[in-house]
Write a protein that holds these residues in place. Structure first.
Motif, short mmCIF file in Angstrom:
data_model
loop_
_atom_site.label_atom_id
_atom_site.label_comp_id
_atom_site.label_asym_id
_atom_site.label_seq_id
_atom_site.Cartn_x
_atom_site.Cartn_y
_atom_site.Cartn_z
N ASP A 95 0.97 20.66 -13.08
CA ASP A 95 1.24 21.24 -12.19
C ASP A 95 1.11 20.59 -10.86
OD1 ASP A 95 2.47 22.50 -13.92
OD2 ASP A 95 1.05 23.93 -14.59
N ALA A 96 0.36 19.82 -10.70
CA ALA A 96 -0.37 19.02 -9.42
C ALA A 96 0.94 18.61 -8.58
CB ALA A 96 -0.79 18.35 -9.95
N LEU A 97 1.23 18.81 -7.29
CA LEU A 97 1.98 18.52 -6.39
C LEU A 97 1.57 16.97 -5.93
CD1 LEU A 97 4.35 18.43 -4.94
CD2 LEU A 97 3.21 20.03 -3.35
N ILE A 98 2.45 16.20 -5.94
CA ILE A 98 1.60 15.06 -5.39
C ILE A 98 3.05 14.25 -4.51
CG2 ILE A 98 1.60 12.06 -6.21
CD1 ILE A 98 1.01 12.95 -9.08
N THR A 99 2.55 13.56 -3.12
CA THR A 99 3.34 13.20 -2.82
C THR A 99 3.07 11.85 -2.44
OG1 THR A 99 2.68 13.71 -0.44
CG2 THR A 99 4.02 15.30 -1.48
N ILE A 100 4.38 10.88 -2.54
CA ILE A 100 3.99 9.37 -2.26
C ILE A 100 4.37 8.81 -0.97
CG2 ILE A 100 3.39 6.87 -3.22
CD1 ILE A 100 3.87 9.00 -6.08
N GLY A 101 4.33 8.23 -0.19
CA GLY A 101 4.74 7.58 0.73
C GLY A 101 4.10 6.14 0.82
N PRO A 102 4.99 5.56 1.79
CA PRO A 102 4.71 3.41 2.08
C PRO A 102 3.01 4.05 3.30
CG PRO A 102 6.37 3.85 3.17
CD PRO A 102 6.72 5.06 2.04
N VAL A 103 2.60 3.08 3.24
CA VAL A 103 1.84 4.01 4.39
C VAL A 103 1.16 1.80 5.17
CG1 VAL A 103 -0.35 3.41 3.26
CG2 VAL A 103 -0.61 3.85 5.43
N ASP A 104 1.24 1.54 6.65
CA ASP A 104 0.13 0.64 6.87
C ASP A 104 -0.99 0.46 7.35
OD1 ASP A 104 0.01 -2.12 7.83
OD2 ASP A 104 0.93 -1.73 9.73
N SER A 144 1.13 -0.89 -0.21
CA SER A 144 -0.12 -0.23 0.09
C SER A 144 0.91 1.68 -0.08
CB SER A 144 -1.34 -0.04 1.28
OG SER A 144 -1.33 -1.47 1.22
N LYS A 145 0.34 2.21 -0.57
CA LYS A 145 1.32 3.66 -0.40
C LYS A 145 0.29 4.47 -0.54
CE LYS A 145 5.61 2.14 -2.30
NZ LYS A 145 6.27 2.73 -1.57
N ALA A 146 0.66 5.57 0.42
CA ALA A 146 -0.26 6.99 0.59
C ALA A 146 0.46 7.65 -0.27
CB ALA A 146 -0.31 7.01 1.91
N VAL A 171 -3.56 3.84 -2.06
CA VAL A 171 -3.35 2.86 -3.88
C VAL A 171 -2.27 1.46 -3.32
CG1 VAL A 171 -4.30 4.65 -4.84
CG2 VAL A 171 -2.20 4.08 -5.05
N SER A 172 -2.60 0.58 -4.79
CA SER A 172 -1.36 -0.24 -3.93
C SER A 172 -0.38 -0.02 -5.25
CB SER A 172 -1.61 -1.33 -5.02
OG SER A 172 -2.32 -1.56 -6.31
N ARG A 173 0.83 -0.89 -4.96
CA ARG A 173 2.47 -0.03 -5.91
C ARG A 173 2.01 -0.15 -7.11
NH1 ARG A 173 7.96 -2.03 -4.63
NH2 ARG A 173 7.11 -3.89 -3.30
#
Length: 285
Positions: free
Chosen positions: A264-273, A200-202, A246-248
Protein backbone atom coordinates in the motif's frame (compact mmCIF):
# COMPACT_ATOMS: atom_id res chain seq x y z
CA UNK A 1 43.92 30.47 -26.76
CA UNK A 2 43.50 26.91 -25.53
CA UNK A 3 39.89 27.63 -24.58
CA UNK A 4 39.14 28.94 -28.08
CA UNK A 5 40.61 25.80 -29.66
CA UNK A 6 38.50 23.61 -27.37
CA UNK A 7 35.33 25.48 -28.30
CA UNK A 8 36.24 25.26 -31.98
CA UNK A 9 36.72 21.49 -31.80
CA UNK A 10 33.47 21.15 -29.85
CA UNK A 11 31.67 23.14 -32.55
CA UNK A 12 33.15 20.98 -35.32
CA UNK A 13 32.23 17.83 -33.38
CA UNK A 14 28.66 19.06 -32.95
CA UNK A 15 28.23 19.75 -36.66
CA UNK A 16 29.70 16.36 -37.54
CA UNK A 17 27.09 14.72 -35.30
CA UNK A 18 24.36 16.88 -36.87
CA UNK A 19 25.52 15.65 -40.28
CA UNK A 20 25.55 12.00 -39.17
CA UNK A 21 22.07 12.38 -37.67
CA UNK A 22 20.78 13.92 -40.92
CA UNK A 23 22.23 11.05 -42.98
CA UNK A 24 20.69 8.40 -40.71
CA UNK A 25 17.36 10.21 -40.98
CA UNK A 26 17.68 10.24 -44.79
CA UNK A 27 18.36 6.49 -44.86
CA UNK A 28 15.30 5.81 -42.72
CA UNK A 29 13.17 7.82 -45.13
CA UNK A 30 14.50 6.79 -48.53
CA UNK A 31 15.47 3.15 -47.98
CA UNK A 32 12.64 2.09 -45.67
CA UNK A 33 9.61 4.39 -45.51
CA UNK A 34 9.14 6.19 -48.82
CA UNK A 35 9.55 3.13 -51.14
CA UNK A 36 6.76 1.46 -49.15
CA UNK A 37 4.48 4.53 -49.22
CA UNK A 38 4.92 5.11 -45.49
CA UNK A 39 5.42 8.76 -44.55
CA UNK A 40 6.92 10.78 -41.73
CA UNK A 41 5.21 13.69 -39.99
CA UNK A 42 5.78 17.44 -40.24
CA UNK A 43 6.99 19.31 -43.30
CA UNK A 44 8.69 16.13 -44.55
CA UNK A 45 5.31 14.38 -44.58
CA UNK A 46 3.77 17.25 -46.54
CA UNK A 47 6.73 17.11 -48.94
CA UNK A 48 6.32 13.36 -49.51
CA UNK A 49 2.62 13.76 -50.33
CA UNK A 50 3.34 16.77 -52.59
CA UNK A 51 6.12 14.86 -54.39
CA UNK A 52 3.69 12.01 -55.06
CA UNK A 53 1.50 14.36 -57.12
CA UNK A 54 4.05 16.77 -58.59
CA UNK A 55 7.07 14.46 -59.03
CA UNK A 56 9.32 17.26 -57.73
CA UNK A 57 12.60 16.10 -56.07
CA UNK A 58 11.84 15.41 -52.41
CA UNK A 59 15.15 16.82 -51.12
CA UNK A 60 14.69 20.14 -52.92
CA UNK A 61 11.02 20.43 -51.95
CA UNK A 62 11.72 19.64 -48.29
CA UNK A 63 14.40 22.30 -48.05
CA UNK A 64 12.29 24.94 -49.84
CA UNK A 65 9.26 24.31 -47.60
CA UNK A 66 11.31 24.28 -44.37
CA UNK A 67 13.50 27.35 -44.82
CA UNK A 68 10.74 30.03 -44.67
CA UNK A 69 9.55 28.73 -41.30
CA UNK A 70 13.00 29.01 -39.74
CA UNK A 71 13.61 32.46 -41.20
CA UNK A 72 10.18 33.59 -40.00
CA UNK A 73 10.76 32.14 -36.55
CA UNK A 74 14.35 33.37 -36.21
CA UNK A 75 13.54 35.71 -33.31
CA UNK A 76 11.50 33.03 -31.57
CA UNK A 77 14.10 30.24 -31.61
CA UNK A 78 17.44 32.10 -31.57
CA UNK A 79 20.47 32.34 -33.83
CA UNK A 80 22.36 29.18 -32.75
CA UNK A 81 19.30 26.94 -33.00
CA UNK A 82 18.35 28.44 -36.39
CA UNK A 83 21.81 27.88 -37.90
CA UNK A 84 22.06 24.33 -36.51
CA UNK A 85 18.61 23.50 -37.82
CA UNK A 86 19.20 24.97 -41.27
CA UNK A 87 22.41 22.94 -41.47
CA UNK A 88 20.53 19.76 -40.47
CA UNK A 89 17.73 20.41 -42.97
CA UNK A 90 20.27 21.11 -45.73
CA UNK A 91 22.16 17.88 -44.94
CA UNK A 92 19.14 15.59 -44.88
CA UNK A 93 17.76 17.25 -48.03
CA UNK A 94 21.01 16.30 -49.77
CA UNK A 95 20.93 12.86 -48.14
CA UNK A 96 17.40 12.21 -49.40
CA UNK A 97 18.53 13.09 -52.95
CA UNK A 98 21.59 10.83 -52.68
CA UNK A 99 19.70 7.81 -51.36
CA UNK A 100 16.70 8.08 -53.74
CA UNK A 101 18.18 5.74 -56.41
CA UNK A 102 18.84 3.00 -53.84
CA UNK A 103 16.22 0.26 -53.71
CA UNK A 104 14.31 -0.53 -50.53
CA UNK A 105 15.91 -3.20 -48.35
CA UNK A 106 12.54 -4.84 -47.65
CA UNK A 107 9.11 -4.98 -49.24
CA UNK A 108 7.53 -5.98 -45.92
CA UNK A 109 5.69 -2.81 -44.91
CA UNK A 110 5.65 -3.65 -41.20
CA UNK A 111 9.40 -4.28 -41.11
CA UNK A 112 9.98 -1.10 -43.12
CA UNK A 113 7.83 0.88 -40.67
CA UNK A 114 9.62 -0.51 -37.63
CA UNK A 115 13.19 -0.14 -38.85
CA UNK A 116 12.45 3.11 -40.65
CA UNK A 117 10.97 4.49 -37.42
CA UNK A 118 14.03 3.37 -35.46
CA UNK A 119 16.45 5.02 -37.90
CA UNK A 120 14.43 8.22 -38.11
CA UNK A 121 14.19 8.38 -34.32
CA UNK A 122 17.92 7.78 -33.94
CA UNK A 123 18.80 10.40 -36.54
CA UNK A 124 16.40 13.06 -35.26
CA UNK A 125 17.39 12.31 -31.65
CA UNK A 126 21.05 12.85 -32.53
CA UNK A 127 20.19 16.16 -34.18
CA UNK A 128 18.07 17.38 -31.26
CA UNK A 129 20.71 16.30 -28.75
CA UNK A 130 23.23 18.50 -30.57
CA UNK A 131 21.09 21.61 -30.65
CA UNK A 132 19.29 21.30 -33.98
CA UNK A 133 15.92 20.32 -35.38
CA UNK A 134 14.59 18.80 -38.59
CA UNK A 135 11.21 20.33 -39.16
CA UNK A 136 9.60 23.76 -39.54
CA UNK A 137 6.45 22.54 -37.83
CA UNK A 138 8.28 22.90 -34.51
CA UNK A 139 8.73 26.61 -35.20
CA UNK A 140 5.00 26.94 -35.83
CA UNK A 141 4.36 25.13 -32.56
CA UNK A 142 6.72 27.42 -30.62
CA UNK A 143 4.97 30.52 -32.00
CA UNK A 144 1.44 29.15 -31.44
CA UNK A 145 2.40 28.01 -27.93
CA UNK A 146 2.74 31.67 -26.89
CA UNK A 147 -0.70 32.49 -28.25
CA UNK A 148 -2.67 29.46 -27.07
CA UNK A 149 -3.15 27.20 -24.06
CA UNK A 150 -1.61 24.20 -25.84
CA UNK A 151 1.99 23.09 -25.30
CA UNK A 152 4.57 22.78 -28.09
CA UNK A 153 4.39 18.98 -27.85
CA UNK A 154 0.59 18.95 -28.16
CA UNK A 155 0.64 21.25 -31.20
CA UNK A 156 3.30 19.15 -32.95
CA UNK A 157 1.38 15.96 -32.14
CA UNK A 158 -1.86 17.39 -33.58
CA UNK A 159 -0.04 18.71 -36.66
CA UNK A 160 1.62 15.34 -37.31
CA UNK A 161 -1.54 13.33 -36.64
CA UNK A 162 -3.36 15.41 -39.28
CA UNK A 163 -0.55 14.88 -41.82
CA UNK A 164 -0.22 11.15 -41.14
CA UNK A 165 -3.98 10.71 -41.40
CA UNK A 166 -3.88 12.54 -44.76
CA UNK A 167 -1.69 9.70 -46.01
CA UNK A 168 -4.81 7.53 -45.90
CA UNK A 169 -6.41 9.50 -48.72
CA UNK A 170 -3.24 9.37 -50.83
CA UNK A 171 -1.63 5.97 -50.20
CA UNK A 172 -4.48 4.01 -48.59
CA UNK A 173 -5.59 3.66 -44.96
CA UNK A 174 -3.32 0.71 -44.27
CA UNK A 175 -0.33 2.92 -45.17
CA UNK A 176 -1.66 5.64 -42.87
CA UNK A 177 -1.72 3.13 -40.01
CA UNK A 178 1.82 1.97 -40.83
CA UNK A 179 2.86 5.64 -40.87
CA UNK A 180 1.47 6.04 -37.34
CA UNK A 181 3.42 2.96 -36.22
CA UNK A 182 6.65 4.39 -37.66
CA UNK A 183 5.92 7.78 -36.09
CA UNK A 184 5.33 6.44 -32.57
CA UNK A 185 8.43 4.22 -32.76
CA UNK A 186 10.47 7.24 -33.87
CA UNK A 187 9.13 9.32 -30.97
CA UNK A 188 10.16 6.67 -28.42
CA UNK A 189 13.63 6.31 -29.95
CA UNK A 190 14.06 10.10 -29.95
CA UNK A 191 13.29 10.11 -26.20
CA UNK A 192 15.93 7.44 -25.59
CA UNK A 193 18.60 9.20 -27.66
CA UNK A 194 17.90 12.66 -26.22
CA UNK A 195 17.46 11.60 -22.58
CA UNK A 196 19.64 8.49 -22.64
CA UNK A 197 18.92 5.00 -21.35
CA UNK A 198 20.36 6.10 -18.05
CA UNK A 199 17.93 9.02 -17.66
CA UNK A 200 17.55 9.97 -14.00
CA UNK A 201 14.26 9.71 -12.13
CA UNK A 202 13.38 11.12 -8.72
CA UNK A 203 11.40 8.67 -6.58
CA UNK A 204 9.45 9.66 -3.46
CA UNK A 205 8.18 6.82 -1.26
CA UNK A 206 5.75 7.19 1.63
CA UNK A 207 5.44 4.09 3.79
CA UNK A 208 5.44 3.07 7.46
CA UNK A 209 8.09 0.52 6.51
CA UNK A 210 10.52 3.25 5.43
CA UNK A 211 13.44 1.82 7.44
CA UNK A 212 13.30 -1.63 5.82
CA UNK A 213 12.70 -0.14 2.37
CA UNK A 214 15.61 2.30 2.76
CA UNK A 215 18.03 -0.43 3.74
CA UNK A 216 16.88 -2.67 0.88
CA UNK A 217 17.32 0.09 -1.72
CA UNK A 218 20.81 0.92 -0.47
CA UNK A 219 21.89 -2.72 -0.26
CA UNK A 220 20.34 -4.02 -3.48
CA UNK A 221 20.77 -1.01 -5.77
CA UNK A 222 23.78 0.65 -4.20
CA UNK A 223 21.96 3.98 -4.19
CA UNK A 224 22.25 6.59 -1.47
CA UNK A 225 18.98 8.19 -0.41
CA UNK A 226 17.57 10.89 1.85
CA UNK A 227 14.93 10.58 4.56
CA UNK A 228 12.75 13.68 4.75
CA UNK A 229 10.66 14.59 7.78
CA UNK A 230 6.95 14.35 7.00
CA UNK A 231 3.61 14.55 8.76
CA UNK A 232 0.27 13.13 7.63
CA UNK A 233 -2.34 15.90 7.35
CA UNK A 234 -5.27 13.61 8.20
CA UNK A 235 -3.90 11.63 11.14
CA UNK A 236 -1.20 14.09 12.15
CA UNK A 237 1.31 11.24 12.50
CA UNK A 238 5.03 11.99 12.05
CA UNK A 239 6.82 9.84 9.48
CA UNK A 240 9.84 9.76 7.21
CA UNK A 241 9.61 10.15 3.44
CA UNK A 242 12.17 8.40 1.26
CA UNK A 243 13.72 10.45 -1.54
CA UNK A 244 16.01 8.60 -3.94
CA UNK A 245 17.35 9.19 -7.46
CA UNK A 246 17.67 6.18 -9.76
CA UNK A 247 18.07 5.49 -13.47
CA UNK A 248 15.13 4.78 -15.76
CA UNK A 249 16.14 1.10 -15.84
CA UNK A 250 15.98 0.81 -12.05
CA UNK A 251 12.39 2.02 -11.65
CA UNK A 252 10.87 -1.47 -11.76
CA UNK A 253 13.43 -2.72 -9.23
CA UNK A 254 12.52 0.07 -6.81
CA UNK A 255 8.81 -0.75 -7.15
CA UNK A 256 9.47 -4.44 -6.48
CA UNK A 257 11.52 -3.63 -3.38
CA UNK A 258 8.87 -1.26 -1.99
CA UNK A 259 5.92 -3.55 -2.68
CA UNK A 260 7.84 -6.42 -1.14
CA UNK A 261 7.61 -4.62 2.21
CA UNK A 262 4.44 -2.60 1.77
CA UNK A 263 1.89 -3.16 -1.01
CA UNK A 264 0.00 0.00 0.00
CA UNK A 265 3.03 2.30 -0.12
CA UNK A 266 2.67 5.52 -2.12
CA UNK A 267 5.28 5.90 -4.85
CA UNK A 268 5.67 8.99 -7.03
CA UNK A 269 8.16 9.12 -9.90
CA UNK A 270 9.27 12.11 -11.95
CA UNK A 271 12.07 13.25 -14.27
CA UNK A 272 14.94 15.19 -12.72
CA UNK A 273 18.12 16.91 -13.91
CA UNK A 274 20.98 15.74 -11.70
CA UNK A 275 24.49 17.03 -11.10
CA UNK A 276 26.96 16.35 -8.34
CA UNK A 277 29.15 13.45 -7.26
CA UNK A 278 26.80 12.32 -4.47
CA UNK A 279 24.42 10.89 -7.05
CA UNK A 280 26.97 8.41 -8.42
CA UNK A 281 26.15 4.80 -7.74
CA UNK A 282 28.14 3.07 -5.01
CA UNK A 283 29.61 -0.37 -5.34
CA UNK A 284 27.47 -3.16 -3.88
CA UNK A 285 29.42 -5.48 -1.62
Amino acid sequence: MKGKKTKFYQLIGRYILLFIGAMIYSIGLEIFLIPNNVIDGGIVGISIITTHFTKLPLGVLTFILNVPFFIFGYKQIGKTFTISTLFSVFCYSIGVSLFTPISSITQDVLLASIFGGILIGFGVGLIIRNGGSTDGSEVIAIILDKKSSFSVGQIVMFFNFFILTSAGFVFGWDRAMYSLIAYFIAVKVIDIIVDGLDESKAVIIISEQYQDISEAIMNRLGRGLTLLDGKGAYKGVDTSVIYVIVSRLEISKVKNIVHGFDEDALITIGPVDVSGKKYKKKAIH
